[in-house]
Motif scaffolding. Sequence first.
Motif, PDB file in Angstrom:
ATOM      1  N   ASN A 258       0.826  -1.222   0.000  1.00 33.25           N
ATOM      2  CA  ASN A 258       0.000   0.000   0.000  1.00 33.25           C
ATOM      3  C   ASN A 258       0.852   1.261   0.000  1.00 33.25           C
ATOM      4  O   ASN A 258       0.350   2.353   0.296  1.00 33.25           O
ATOM      5  CB  ASN A 258      -0.914   0.033   1.234  1.00 33.25           C
ATOM      6  N   THR A 336     -10.348   5.810   5.781  1.00 36.01           N
ATOM      7  CA  THR A 336      -9.117   5.106   6.146  1.00 36.01           C
ATOM      8  C   THR A 336      -7.994   6.145   6.259  1.00 36.01           C
ATOM      9  O   THR A 336      -8.131   7.273   5.789  1.00 36.01           O
ATOM     10  CB  THR A 336      -8.712   4.050   5.093  1.00 36.01           C
ATOM     11  N   GLN A 338      -3.821   6.746   5.591  1.00 37.90           N
ATOM     12  CA  GLN A 338      -2.624   6.205   4.953  1.00 37.90           C
ATOM     13  C   GLN A 338      -1.377   6.860   5.548  1.00 37.90           C
ATOM     14  O   GLN A 338      -1.359   8.074   5.770  1.00 37.90           O
ATOM     15  CB  GLN A 338      -2.661   6.509   3.451  1.00 37.90           C
ATOM     16  N   ARG A 354      -8.026   9.658   4.205  1.00 33.32           N
ATOM     17  CA  ARG A 354      -8.640   9.637   2.870  1.00 33.32           C
ATOM     18  C   ARG A 354     -10.064  10.169   2.981  1.00 33.32           C
ATOM     19  O   ARG A 354     -10.973   9.469   3.435  1.00 33.32           O
ATOM     20  CB  ARG A 354      -8.643   8.211   2.320  1.00 33.32           C
ATOM     21  N   ASP A 444      -3.897   6.598  13.114  1.00 33.66           N
ATOM     22  CA  ASP A 444      -4.600   5.347  12.799  1.00 33.66           C
ATOM     23  C   ASP A 444      -5.889   5.204  13.607  1.00 33.66           C
ATOM     24  O   ASP A 444      -6.828   4.533  13.184  1.00 33.66           O
ATOM     25  CB  ASP A 444      -3.687   4.144  13.086  1.00 33.66           C
ATOM     26  N   VAL A 447     -10.299   5.816  12.866  1.00 35.18           N
ATOM     27  CA  VAL A 447     -11.423   4.909  12.603  1.00 35.18           C
ATOM     28  C   VAL A 447     -12.152   4.498  13.894  1.00 35.18           C
ATOM     29  O   VAL A 447     -13.205   3.869  13.831  1.00 35.18           O
ATOM     30  CB  VAL A 447     -10.950   3.640  11.847  1.00 35.18           C
TER      31      VAL A 447
END
Length: 478
Positions: A258, A336, A338, A354, A444, A447
């Motif tokens: 990714n 998400t 990145q 994103r 991170d 979410v």
Amino acid sequence: MAKLPMIIQGGMGVAVSNYCLAQAVCKTGNMGVISGTGLDAVLSRRLQYGDPTGELRAAFDAFPIQEVAKRVWDKYFRPERDETKPLLSKPMPSIKPTNAWFELTIVANFVEVWLAKRDHHAPVGINLLEKIQIPHLASLFGAMLAGVDFVLMGAGIPRQIPAALDSLSRLDSTDYRLDVEGALPGETFNHTFDPKSIADWGLTKIKRPKFLAIVSSNVLATQMVKRNVPPVDGLIIEFPQAGGHNAPPRGQMQLDENNEPIYGAKDEVDLAGIAALGVPFWLAGAYGNPEMLNEALAAGANGIQVGTAFAFCEESGVDPALRDKIVQEVIAGNVTVQTNATASPTGFPFKVARIKGTLSELSTYKQRNRICDLGYLRTSYRQEDGTVGYRCPSEPIDDFLRKGGEESETVGRMCVCNGLFGTIGMPQVRKDGFVEPTLVTAGDDLVKIQMFVPEGQTSYSAKHVIEVLTSKLKVGVS
Ligand SMILES: Cc1cc2nc3c(=O)[nH]c(=O)nc-3n(C[C@H](O)[C@H](O)[C@H](O)COP(=O)(O)O)c2cc1C
């Protein structure tokens, strides 16, 4: 040191952790941290939105030298903002800045800290990124004039800061040695700030804040505690799950399928080793939940530093419409994050959320013409004549190449400076009406922020973040 807080609200630039958020966190008895990054531009823009709450006026009235405050106010204040017109630009930082830039930077940092410190007795911190070196001294001085209690800094090795704080607290002329690419062996380039050259402050001493270094390895932690003169007062150990910039993996950067950096065994931190250094420390990077707070305390930490959960609460500087959209998208499972290895001109990995319509989408990225007009993340380099030049891999490619930059360096770079001003709802508008696109950073844990949204509601407060974080504290911890 007075009783230390268990939760530090992490510094989040640009103006995501503004005075409102820091004050709200402080009112719970924990540490609120304002972001000092780019505050010269932040204040110059806020003034152009007309100060509807009157808070800026109150802070300007409290500034010790009214002549200086007045010059800044008069230059930028506009009673109303026409959102179709460009915002006034402000001077770019350089090794020898103008007095106008020094004044704006000092006032901006004073204002932010002064406003954050109202109506409570908890400590207020200021966060700066070491890599953005030129503004440090004037920013710290402005924050110190307002009585800032802590300075927190990572993104580079902040080894010069503790001595600079000593010097600034005596109002002495202070040097900051700049990292200049291509400097000859033994050649040094100093940025100098002499508070007394700006005004007669009528003071011989101001409070010296405590310094917490933000680090990601035992080696650096040991260096800052054992070898730095003077040593740091504490540490934030930040893991790569954190929002904003992350420390790169040790060794050669390798990317997974990714395109995200691969962290391995060499990047692990030995927390027992950190505890053995004998200074207070906090853990950051996906520690923003009740279980991880308990884990941090069990590892000997004083607590945790949390960013992502606070970034999207009601008091943060994130534009309310964007914040609501992000919270809803998270709840719907559409977001998400990145770890982007190329976006930031610094070359450090940078977390990009994103979000539709932001720079995380290629189509939006491609619509933007390169322009460098804020310049915080420029690299200083030695020009042939021995003077210092500035270049940014996100600036127009021809300019970058002319200044000796490599084309490969420009690939995938984003204008983090302009993009982050979109997040706080103050994007630049170009002469042709083009609005600078937004770039959203988050850790991170983005979410997981729905854990902070109370049942039946669509948003949450900073106070509620603290309540959730401390809801499972083991007995005996206070
Ligand atoms: C929106 C955002 C902006 C950030 N900006 C900065 C920054 O300017 N300087 C810094 O040292 N850390 C920055 N951080 C990191 C936070 O201070 C904090 O250490 C981190 O968010 C903790 O991890 P978490 O994101 O998992 O809560 C930022 C984090 C976020 C979410």
